[in-house]
Design an enzyme around this catalytic site. Structure first.
Site, short mmCIF file in Angstrom:
data_model
loop_
_atom_site.label_atom_id
_atom_site.label_comp_id
_atom_site.label_asym_id
_atom_site.label_seq_id
_atom_site.Cartn_x
_atom_site.Cartn_y
_atom_site.Cartn_z
N TRP A 192 -14.11 -8.69 -44.59
CA TRP A 192 -13.34 -7.63 -44.10
C TRP A 192 -11.38 -7.52 -44.84
CZ3 TRP A 192 -8.33 -7.03 -42.20
CH2 TRP A 192 -8.01 -5.77 -41.67
N ARG A 436 -14.48 -9.68 -30.53
CA ARG A 436 -13.25 -8.62 -30.58
C ARG A 436 -14.23 -7.92 -29.17
NH1 ARG A 436 -11.94 -1.65 -32.72
NH2 ARG A 436 -10.41 -2.02 -32.99
N LYS A 469 -16.82 9.73 -36.40
CA LYS A 469 -16.43 8.80 -37.22
C LYS A 469 -17.06 7.72 -36.08
CE LYS A 469 -12.96 5.32 -37.99
NZ LYS A 469 -11.92 4.65 -38.05
N TRP A 470 -18.84 6.96 -37.11
CA TRP A 470 -18.98 5.99 -36.31
C TRP A 470 -18.66 4.30 -36.56
CZ3 TRP A 470 -24.61 7.80 -35.47
CH2 TRP A 470 -26.18 7.06 -34.31
N ASP A 471 -18.44 3.73 -35.50
CA ASP A 471 -18.22 2.77 -35.68
C ASP A 471 -18.44 1.71 -35.33
OD1 ASP A 471 -16.13 0.53 -36.95
OD2 ASP A 471 -14.54 1.71 -35.54
N ASN A 473 -17.96 -2.40 -34.47
CA ASN A 473 -17.03 -4.24 -35.11
C ASN A 473 -17.42 -4.49 -34.99
OD1 ASN A 473 -14.55 -2.41 -36.00
ND2 ASN A 473 -14.49 -1.03 -34.41
N ASP A 541 -10.42 -0.90 -43.70
CA ASP A 541 -9.95 -0.72 -42.54
C ASP A 541 -8.70 -0.98 -43.40
OD1 ASP A 541 -10.52 -0.37 -40.58
OD2 ASP A 541 -10.97 -2.37 -39.90
#
Ligand code: DGJ
Length: 741
Positions: A192, A436, A469-471, A473, A541
């Protein structure tokens, strides 16, 4: 017809102007791979490429014979392309050629994204039927060659025609056997925030490669590998790319065997993806895209860039200029209300932005990341008049409106989880990892996909939403679907991806005018499978201009600039704490899909002026940036990594934009030159430097220069000790070249 079948020799030769791909049916019926490389003459028999006397004498396959679809258990001991376990427990699969058909064009794949053609003349496909004489397994092997691209694609469908079930235990999309091992293997590796870093090393005996078992293609490894000769450079020499059109668990690796031959393979990860093929059923395996080039690593990248932006990306946004956006995330995170958003949007409009994106925090009661995923209704505490009113106010400013979603997730603190705990991935009663503060929804369950289509569909139809915006996580742990029987649990990871693709297909079909950007905590699912639905990706990110040079440089090995979300953010940078000049942040983000990830209300007058100029500059050049040929010039992964340079050159060579970046300033840097590529040597170019400045670099370069000298001698970089000292660390220059008529 670029696919030649020689009946007597039983040889298939796929070719275009640049290259050949040759297969042959051996006496045993096994499909051998003869050749992948520069174009060879047609009408010739290449039987002598099968270099194993044992095969010639006994018609049996033994390594190191090169094979198209190797199986295990019949004399080939390298990593296999396809393995099964029959109902009786045996694992032998002896695939032999039965027939083939050649078609113009390229068929779509059932339930899976793939590259495509718009006209049949763009490609030809051979469909080869292979059968196992001792069972009722059949394989439909599809190989396509594009007419005007150095590209061959491969996929297969595995069919069980017998009366009993079969377990598919390995399914590779492509296997490529090469006759020598004098190659280096380049992979895109990271984590990440530092995705797609280049790792490049010679092949040695044994296996080396990359894989994902995280449920997404992953930040750590990209579903791609590149083989190149030791002497190959960015601009010259032989290189082969293998890229997988898939977004889940994959394997991509190369093996050097005892005889010094190479087998490279890409496909589904055999440890975590298996499939129970019931009697009479089949499974479509994803597509692999193979590129061959003698124009170096840059030649491979160029072929992927063009193919992926022209014939993988689809929909109404494929060819349209992508809007410059301002995204709310780093500006306000979860802390906003309607007026704050409208003020931000109004300031964004002043900067010249075209799209305002409301990121996380607009739904449920989401004031931080501990709740509400799954509850896709607007948070009336923050947006009391609802989404339609907010969108209207933003549209009235002259901006498009975009929104963030993370449909595949559920928070343990959510109404959805209270109602449907069984929809979260995991075994009921066993502990599930919270990552998360969230769980993953079971996309292998059709009920979940239907539900998401309904709720996300109603959000998207509630207001004129132009962008999504298709996240995604978190990684998938404790894989288990309550919708699957025990014997199908090892299908979970692939079924999960099929569910994601299904939801993407339904939503992109229903909302054809929405621009989708895929994201998985940045670049955790930056792969060709996603690109088929979402023509741009949030690359990482990390928005720090220094880290981004590495990430964008590595990403550019496969993915085109138009697909690479690249944002300017505030300093000190939120991920690294580093302070870089505003123009440097922009000069990096220009070579991508430009956005601003900050609160524009917080900019002072000088910054506002600078950002206005940046956005204007970008709009003027985005067509070239997104559709020209990208050249990597100086790698941040080589030497001491202090410099990076790249360029985009128009296809007709009438213009170019060169980006040069230096991390640390050093005393007495000495004369430095940056040699360019891809220009017209006979032409003259007017050179200008951005940002405008009154300094030595500008004076030394701003003039008319020959294309030949710019390529042989180069641009002049900081060689003036005092100026270097004055400008300090983290510098960038952009050189604009325009043909002098
Ligand atoms: C991760 C994304 O990559 C960020 O850009 C942002 O959208 C956050 N998720 C929101 O939770």
């Amino acid at each position: 017809m670029p696919i030649e079948w020689l009946e007597r020799e039983r040889q298939l030769h796929l070719y275009n102007d640049r290259m050949s791909y040759i297969m042959r049916v051996l006496g045993s019926g096994t499909l051998a791979h003869l050749y992948f490389g520069p174009r060879l003459a047609t009408g010739r028999d290449y039987a002598h490429f099968v270099r194993n006397s044992y095969v010639a004498r006994f018609n049996r396959v033994l390594d190191p014979v090169a094979l198209e679809l190797p199986t295990a258990g019949s004399g080939d001991f390298r990593v296999p392309g396809l393995t099964v376990r029959h109902a009786d427990g045996s694992t032998v699969l002896d695939l032999v050629y039965r027939s083939h058909e050649i078609h113009p064009g390229k068929p779509p794949l059932d339930g899976l994204p793939s590259t495509y053609v718009e006209h049949d003349a763009e490609a030809d496909t051979v469909e080869i039927c292979l059968v196992d004489g001792n069972s009722s397994m059949r394989v439909r092997l599809l190989t396509t060659i594009y007419a005007d691209r150095p590209v061959v694609t491969r996929s297969l469908r595995v069919i069980n025609e017998g009366p009993t079930d079969v377990k598919l235990t390995t399914a590779m999309s492509a296997v490529l056997d090469l006759p020598d091992a004098d190659w280096h293997l380049l992979q895109l590796t990271g984590a990440w925030g530092r995705e797609t870093h280049i790792v490049d090393a010679p092949l040695v005996a044994g296996e080396r490669g990359v894989r994902s078992q995280r449920g997404t293609s992953g930040h750590q490894q990209n579903p791609f590998l590149l083989l190149h000769r030791p002497a190959t450079t960015e601009a010259a020499g032989e290189a082969i790319g293998m890229s997988l059109v898939y977004s889940g668990n994959f394997r991509a690796e190369a093996e050097v065997d005892a005889y010094g031959t190479v087998r490279a393979r890409v496909g589904l990860d055999p440890e975590t993806v298996r499939w129970h093929i019931s009697a009479g059923m089949d499974l479509q395996i994803p597509e692999a895209v193979l590129v061959w080039s003698d124009e170096g690593i840059g030649g491979v990248s160029d072929a992927y860039h063009r193919l992926y932006r022209e014939r993988l990306a689809s929909g109404s946004w494929r060819d349209r200029p992508r809007p410059v956006l301002v995204n709310s995330w780093e500006g306000v995170y979860f802390d906003f209300d309607e007026d704050a958003l409208v003020e931000m949007a109004s300031a964004a409009k002043e900067l010249g932005a075209e799209l305002f994106v409301l990121d996380d925090g607009w739904f449920g009661q989401r004031d931080d990341d501990t709740s509400s995923l799954g509850d896709w209704t607007v948070d009336l505490r923050k947006l009391p008049s609802g989404l339609p009113d907010l969108v209207e106010r933003i549209n009235e400013l002259g901006l498009l409106f975009g929104i963030w979603i993370e449909p595949e997730m559920v928070s343990p603190r959510s109404r959805l989880f209270e109602l449907h705990p069984e929809w979260a991935v995991g075994f009921p009663g066993r502990p599930r990892s919270e990552i998360r503060n969230q769980y993953v929804l079971d996309m292998a369950n059709r009920e979940v996909v239907d539900y998401l289509e309904r709720v996300i569909g109603s959000v998207l139809s509630s207001a004129p939403i132009a962008y999504v915006k298709w996240d995604h996580n978190r990684v998938i742990t404790e894989p288990y679907s309550t919708s699957l029987p025990a014997e199908r649990q090892d299908e979970f990871f692939h079924r999960y991806m099929l569910g994601v693709y299904d939801l993407y297909s339904r939503l992109t079909e229903r909302f054809p005018d929405i621009l989708f950007e895929s994201c998985a905590g940045g670049g955790g699912r930056n792969d060709p499978g996603m690109l088929a639905f979402a023509p741009q990706v949030w690359t990482s990110d990390v928005t720090d201009a220094v880290e981004r040079q590495h990430i964008q440089y590595g990403t550019s090995l496969v993915y085109p600039l138009v697909a690479m979300g690249a944002h300017v953010s505030a300093v000190p940078n939120h991920q690294t704490g580093r302070t870089t000049p505003l123009d440097t942040r922009a000069a990096v983000a220009f070579f991508g899909n430009l956005g601003y990830e900050l609160d524009p209300r917080a900019l002072d007058e000088v910054e506002l002026e600078a950002v206005r100029a940046q956005v204007a500059w970008y709009k003027e050049h985005r067509e070239l940036l997104h559709h020209g040929r990208f050249h990597r010039l100086v790698s941040p992964f080589e030497g001491d990594g202090n410099e990076t340079a790249w360029a985009v050159v128009a296809d007709d060579r009438s213009a170019a934009l060169v980006g040069w970046y230096r991390t640390l300033s050093r005393p007495l840097p000495g004369p430095k030159l940056l040699r360019l590529r891809g220009l017209d040597p006979a032409a003259r170019y007017r050179v200008r430097v951005w940002p405008p400045a009154d300094d030595w670099v500008v004076r030394a370069n701003e003039s008319e220069r020959g294309g030949d000298e710019l390529m042989q001698q180069g641009l002049f970089l900081d060689d003036h000790a005092w100026e270097s000292q004055r400008r300090g660390d983290f510098q960038a220059r952009i050189f604009e070249l325009d043909l002098v008529p």
